[in-house]
Design a protein around this motif. Structure first.
Motif, PDB file in Angstrom:
ATOM      1  N   ARG A  13       0.831  -1.209   0.000  1.00  0.00           N
ATOM      2  CA  ARG A  13       0.000   0.000   0.000  1.00  0.00           C
ATOM      3  C   ARG A  13       0.865   1.259   0.000  1.00  0.00           C
ATOM      4  O   ARG A  13       0.549   2.247  -0.680  1.00  0.00           O
ATOM      5  CB  ARG A  13      -0.941   0.005   1.202  1.00  0.00           C
ATOM      6  N   ALA A  14       1.949   1.232   0.745  1.00  0.00           N
ATOM      7  CA  ALA A  14       2.796   2.418   0.857  1.00  0.00           C
ATOM      8  C   ALA A  14       3.573   2.708  -0.416  1.00  0.00           C
ATOM      9  O   ALA A  14       4.065   3.828  -0.592  1.00  0.00           O
ATOM     10  CB  ALA A  14       3.766   2.255   2.027  1.00  0.00           C
ATOM     11  N   SER A  15       3.693   1.721  -1.306  1.00  0.00           N
ATOM     12  CA  SER A  15       4.475   1.909  -2.531  1.00  0.00           C
ATOM     13  C   SER A  15       3.620   1.834  -3.793  1.00  0.00           C
ATOM     14  O   SER A  15       4.141   1.639  -4.891  1.00  0.00           O
ATOM     15  CB  SER A  15       5.607   0.869  -2.593  1.00  0.00           C
ATOM     16  N   LEU A  16       2.320   2.016  -3.652  1.00  0.00           N
ATOM     17  CA  LEU A  16       1.424   1.977  -4.814  1.00  0.00           C
ATOM     18  C   LEU A  16       1.777   3.059  -5.829  1.00  0.00           C
ATOM     19  O   LEU A  16       1.690   2.839  -7.046  1.00  0.00           O
ATOM     20  CB  LEU A  16      -0.030   2.150  -4.375  1.00  0.00           C
ATOM     21  N   ASP A  17       2.198   4.225  -5.352  1.00  0.00           N
ATOM     22  CA  ASP A  17       2.469   5.336  -6.261  1.00  0.00           C
ATOM     23  C   ASP A  17       3.846   5.269  -6.901  1.00  0.00           C
ATOM     24  O   ASP A  17       4.076   5.884  -7.942  1.00  0.00           O
ATOM     25  CB  ASP A  17       2.326   6.671  -5.520  1.00  0.00           C
ATOM     26  N   THR A  18       4.771   4.527  -6.284  1.00  0.00           N
ATOM     27  CA  THR A  18       6.143   4.481  -6.803  1.00  0.00           C
ATOM     28  C   THR A  18       6.468   3.169  -7.495  1.00  0.00           C
ATOM     29  O   THR A  18       7.448   3.092  -8.240  1.00  0.00           O
ATOM     30  CB  THR A  18       7.143   4.716  -5.655  1.00  0.00           C
TER      31      THR A  18
END
Length: 381
Positions: free
Chosen positions: A167-172
């Motif tokens: 979830r914390a790396s969905l954008d990257t």
């Protein structure tokens, strides 16, 4: 530091080769090691498929080997297409470059999502399914900051730490490695998360057939891929004898860096990570510990291997071992794993004869392969 630029290297398979590769890897007794040895000996997957019955019979098979048919392979390719996925071969662009270097890397991967995610340097992040609030928050922070530094975050889509990391790396960019087929994600409550990953800049990866429901023994295989895709693996909260420790061990065996987050000795979820620290894992109290350690590795370009298939190779040029040689090799093997070089020295036979005899035994279901290239005989019941 990773610069976030995608590197795509390799040569694409033809449609005919892809079907032959899929047939070969889906046939009985053919795993990644055996696949590679068959291509080396036979010159191509198509030649290997034709030679499977003879090779397995020479290895002492008591029944005919099941060979996946062209129609079965075509149906799986069609299932992948309907699911918005595709198969990528080990020598093709978009195959994860670090995974190529893993001993026994899957010859084919089913992938869905943003293919560029596969070409970025990656950090694995795994841990307890029953994560604490603090553990999940720490995992998310490391994942988010590693993502901003140019790394994809690879994990196993499990509850707890894996979920927080994804979830914390969905954008990257994040890579979810599945234990079953791409159409059989587990656990069910993370299906929506998987959709977010594949609809965005992330990727889903599996070596298992479409329709394959994950079993307990499939998860160590998934963990092997997490370790292989990653330059290093961070373990946050892991109990003793947990799957996360299996991932850490596989990462160490593959020459990857292993990071562990220290925790309270009173918390059973930290017994495994504290044990890793005693064994030499890198103490990790923040994302900078990970980013700084991985920076020199992420700057090294991993070259694509040469094209695996050599269709013009004369497979009959290598004579098979005779019955006496096979007996020497089989007698030299036991239930204890040994190095192939030791078999060669012990028997005094040519390396080509030993490798071919082991391939025959493997196809006959009479050989076990172990980590670091070790082999043992499969004892009869």
């Amino acid at each position: 530091m990773a610069d976030g630029s995608a590197r795509q290297t390799g040569i694409a398979l033809t449609d005919r080769q892809r079907i032959s590769w899929l047939r070969l890897i889906r046939s009985d007794n053919v795993g990644p090691h055996t696949f590679r040895d068959l291509i080396t000996h036979c010159g191509s997957a198509e030649n290997a498929l034709a030679m499977l019955p003879e090779l397995s019979a020479r290895g002492g098979a008591t029944r005919s080997i099941r060979i996946a048919t062209a129609s079965e392979a075509e149906r799986e390719l069609e299932a992948a297409h309907k699911h918005g996925a595709r198969f990528i071969g080990i020598g093709e662009p978009y195959y994860p470059p670090a995974l190529r270097q893993l001993d026994g890397a899957p010859p084919l991967l089913a992938v869905k999502g943003n293919l560029h995610a596969a070409t970025q340097p990656s950090v694995g992040l795994v841990g307890s399914r029953n994560a604490s609030i603090a553990g999940a928050k720490f995992a998310a922070t490391v994942a988010r900051e590693c993502g901003r530094a140019g790394y994809t975050v690879t994990s196993g889509l499990a509850r707890g730490i894996d979920t927080a990391a994804h979830r914390a790396s969905l954008d990257t960019g994040t890579i979810a490695v599945l234990a079953g087929g791409l159409d059989q994600p587990y656990p069910p409550e993370n299906i929506a998360l998987l959709d977010e990953i594949t609809d965005g800049v992330g990727l889903a990866v599996s070596e298992m057939p479409f329709g394959w429901e994950p079993r307990a023994r499939d998860f160590p295989r998934r963990n092997r891929l997490i370790a292989g895709i990653s330059l290093g693996v961070v373990v946050v909260e892991a109990a003793e004898r947990s799957g996360s420790l299996i991932t850490a061990r596989l990462a160490a065996e593959a020459g990857r860096l292993v990071f562990a987050v220290p925790g309270s000795p009173l918390d059973p979820r930290c017994h495994g990570t504290n044990g890793l620290l005693k064994q030499g894992a890198i103490v990790t109290t923040g994302s900078r510990d990970v980013i700084d350690a991985l920076a020199p590795l992420s700057e090294i370009d991993v070259p694509a291997p040469p094209v695996v298939e050599e269709p013009d190779k004369n497979a009959s040029a290598m004579l098979p071992p005779n019955d006496d040689d096979r007996m020497k090799i089989t007698s030299a093997l036991g239930p204890t794993p040994v190095e192939i070089d030791d078999i060669i020295r012990h028997t005094g036979l040519a390396p080509s004869s030993v490798y071919l005899a082991l391939l025959e035994l493997d196809l006959a279901g009479r050989l076990h392969r172990h980590a670091n290239g070790l082999v043992s005989i499969a004892m009869e019941d």
